[in-house]
Design an enzyme around this catalytic site. Structure first.
Site, PDB file in Angstrom:
ATOM      1  N   HIS A 173       0.818  -1.216   0.000  1.00  0.00           N
ATOM      2  CA  HIS A 173       0.000   0.000   0.000  1.00  0.00           C
ATOM      3  C   HIS A 173       0.849   1.261   0.000  1.00  0.00           C
ATOM      4  O   HIS A 173       0.378   2.328   0.389  1.00  0.00           O
ATOM      5  CB  HIS A 173      -0.984  -0.030   1.177  1.00  0.00           C
ATOM      6  CG  HIS A 173      -1.966  -1.166   1.093  1.00  0.00           C
ATOM      7  ND1 HIS A 173      -2.725  -1.601   2.158  1.00  0.00           N
ATOM      8  CD2 HIS A 173      -2.319  -1.966   0.045  1.00  0.00           C
ATOM      9  CE1 HIS A 173      -3.494  -2.622   1.768  1.00  0.00           C
ATOM     10  NE2 HIS A 173      -3.249  -2.865   0.499  1.00  0.00           N
ATOM     11  N   GLY A 179      -1.310  -9.784  12.098  1.00  0.00           N
ATOM     12  CA  GLY A 179      -1.885  -8.462  12.375  1.00  0.00           C
ATOM     13  C   GLY A 179      -2.670  -7.850  11.237  1.00  0.00           C
ATOM     14  O   GLY A 179      -2.653  -6.633  11.075  1.00  0.00           O
TER      15      GLY A 179
HETATM   16  N1  APR Z   1      -0.509  -8.142  17.141  1.00  0.00           N
HETATM   17  C1  APR Z   1      -1.061  -8.740  16.064  1.00  0.00           C
HETATM   18  N2  APR Z   1      -2.253  -8.372  15.559  1.00  0.00           N
HETATM   19  C2  APR Z   1      -2.911  -7.380  16.169  1.00  0.00           C
HETATM   20  C3  APR Z   1      -2.404  -6.712  17.292  1.00  0.00           C
HETATM   21  C4  APR Z   1      -1.141  -7.130  17.783  1.00  0.00           C
HETATM   22  N3  APR Z   1      -0.579  -6.559  18.846  1.00  0.00           N
HETATM   23  N4  APR Z   1      -3.296  -5.749  17.666  1.00  0.00           N
HETATM   24  C5  APR Z   1      -4.323  -5.822  16.800  1.00  0.00           C
HETATM   25  N5  APR Z   1      -4.098  -6.801  15.894  1.00  0.00           N
HETATM   26  C6  APR Z   1      -4.930  -7.209  14.753  1.00  0.00           C
HETATM   27  C7  APR Z   1      -6.409  -6.963  14.907  1.00  0.00           C
HETATM   28  O1  APR Z   1      -7.017  -8.025  15.633  1.00  0.00           O
HETATM   29  C8  APR Z   1      -6.849  -6.926  13.437  1.00  0.00           C
HETATM   30  O2  APR Z   1      -7.160  -8.222  12.984  1.00  0.00           O
HETATM   31  O3  APR Z   1      -4.545  -6.440  13.634  1.00  0.00           O
HETATM   32  C9  APR Z   1      -5.610  -6.426  12.695  1.00  0.00           C
HETATM   33  C10 APR Z   1      -5.700  -5.039  12.125  1.00  0.00           C
HETATM   34  O4  APR Z   1      -6.695  -5.020  11.147  1.00  0.00           O
HETATM   35  P1  APR Z   1      -6.979  -3.684  10.309  1.00  0.00           P
HETATM   36  O5  APR Z   1      -7.124  -2.536  11.228  1.00  0.00           O
HETATM   37  O6  APR Z   1      -8.104  -3.962   9.387  1.00  0.00           O
HETATM   38  O7  APR Z   1      -5.612  -3.457   9.506  1.00  0.00           O
HETATM   39  P2  APR Z   1      -5.150  -4.106   8.136  1.00  0.00           P
HETATM   40  O8  APR Z   1      -5.661  -5.487   7.987  1.00  0.00           O
HETATM   41  O9  APR Z   1      -3.698  -3.869   8.004  1.00  0.00           O
HETATM   42  O10 APR Z   1      -5.908  -3.167   7.095  1.00  0.00           O
HETATM   43  C11 APR Z   1      -5.704  -3.367   5.727  1.00  0.00           C
HETATM   44  O11 APR Z   1      -6.942  -1.387   5.255  1.00  0.00           O
HETATM   45  O12 APR Z   1      -7.581   0.873   5.522  1.00  0.00           O
HETATM   46  C12 APR Z   1      -6.735  -0.018   4.888  1.00  0.00           C
HETATM   47  O13 APR Z   1      -4.813   0.599   3.773  1.00  0.00           O
HETATM   48  C13 APR Z   1      -5.254   0.261   5.067  1.00  0.00           C
HETATM   49  O14 APR Z   1      -3.412  -1.298   4.856  1.00  0.00           O
HETATM   50  C14 APR Z   1      -4.674  -1.076   5.488  1.00  0.00           C
HETATM   51  C15 APR Z   1      -5.714  -2.047   5.019  1.00  0.00           C
END
Ligand code: APR
Length: 282
Positions: A141, A222
């Site tokens: 991204h 994550g």
């Molecule tokens: N360790 C591992 N995972 C974790 C932790 C931690 N300490 N804390 C939270 N999480 C997990 C949450 O349970 C969740 O499943 O991280 C995940 C974050 O999910 P999102 O907020 O949806 O982030 P992501 O999957 O990276 O989003 C994808 O969405 O808005 C867009 O471009 C943005 O790259 C991003 C994309």
């Protein structure tokens, strides 16, 4: 970037917190090529909020349509620029956590022994993997510290622009800020990240897909697995019979399709895993 399409796979192994799942304990030392897919949770323990956490996720307080979409930029570039400057400053002020550093140690081990090749594919736009000692194969991204002209695409020297000097970054509640102008064509400068409605950087998604299609172990850390095409990468590995492991404190869109699920945060799980692997390869 697009939306989800989870699938189901029976018979997965689920761990209790802090204990390395036995399956992973057996699988990881045998792997020769590991694809590690990371999302916002990887950097959560560094202080960068995730996007979809139900209580303090960024999208609880901000509307992604306004801030990280093509339509948002067209409607209000001053708002989008100000929000990205805030996020850029936040990323710059955070440090890699123990999970980033553990991945860095694992990758360094691969350079010096029979340990596996590690490909890091991240959805994160921060540089905490790099500062934690890893080379990133693909920033799917983009990268919040790179700027380019929204019109002619010219990549801009980030140090040449006063508004990107951390001292002049806005506070969280900063009002709209007009983006600087491209010195070549006069267009607005924007952050070189992928917004909803845009295609991913071609080279990055190609490298990520190749890694997912050639690895012999995939670890997904994550990510909620709700944004495609990134969320489709684990399936490329799973469809070849390659084990896929999830490290995440909570269920995700991908959990049902995982072979091993480790209910733990990245900063606890990865140092524990890498300590075992370092021991094994010694
Ligand atoms: N360790 C591992 N995972 C974790 C932790 C931690 N300490 N804390 C939270 N999480 C997990 C949450 O349970 C969740 O499943 O991280 C995940 C974050 O999910 P999102 O907020 O949806 O982030 P992501 O999957 O990276 O989003 C994808 O969405 O808005 C867009 O471009 C943005 O790259 C991003 C994309």
């Amino acid at each position: 970037m697009d939306s989800p399409n989870p699938r189901s796979r029976p018979g997965r192994i689920e761990s209790t917190p802090t204990e390395i799942p036995e399956e992973l304990f057996d699988l990881a030392p045998l792997a020769s090529h590991v694809c590690v897919l990371t999302g916002a949770g990887m950097s959560a323990e560094s202080g960068i909020p995730t996007f979809r956490d139900p209580t303090h996720g960024l999208w609880e307080n901000y509307n992604p349509e306004d801030l990280v979409s093509v339509q948002g930029w067209q409607a209000d570039p001053h708002l989008v620029w100000a929000w990205h400057l805030w996020f850029q400053r936040l990323c710059a002020s955070c440090e890699p956590n123990a999970g980033h550093r553990a991945l860095g140690r694992w990758a360094r081990l691969a350079n010096t022994s029979a340990a596996p090749k590690i490909d890091i594919v991240t959805q994160n736009i921060d540089d905490l993997h790099e500062r934690g000692g890893s080379e990133v194969l693909a920033h799917l991204h983009g990268d919040i510290s790179t700027l380019r002209c929204a019109d002619c695409g010219l990549v801009t020297d980030k140090h040449a622009l006063a508004p990107t000097n951390p001292a002049s970054f806005p506070a969280e509640d900063a009002p709209r800020i007009p983006p600087p102008r491209c010195t070549t064509c006069g267009g607005y400068i924007r952050h070189s990240v992928t917004w909803f409605g845009e295609a991913l950087p071609t080279e990055a998604i190609d490298r990520a897909m190749t890694s997912a299609m050639t690895c012999d172990l995939m670890i997904v850390i994550g990510t909620s697995g709700s944004v495609y095409p990134a969320a489709g990468l684990p399936r490329l590995a799973a469809d070849r019979g390659v084990p896929v492991v999830e490290i995440n404190p909570r269920d995700t869109e991908l959990t049902a399709s995982m072979d091993v699920v480790w209910r733990e945060g990245a900063a606890v799980a990865l140092p524990a895993l890498v300590a075992v692997l370092i021991d094994h390869h010694r």
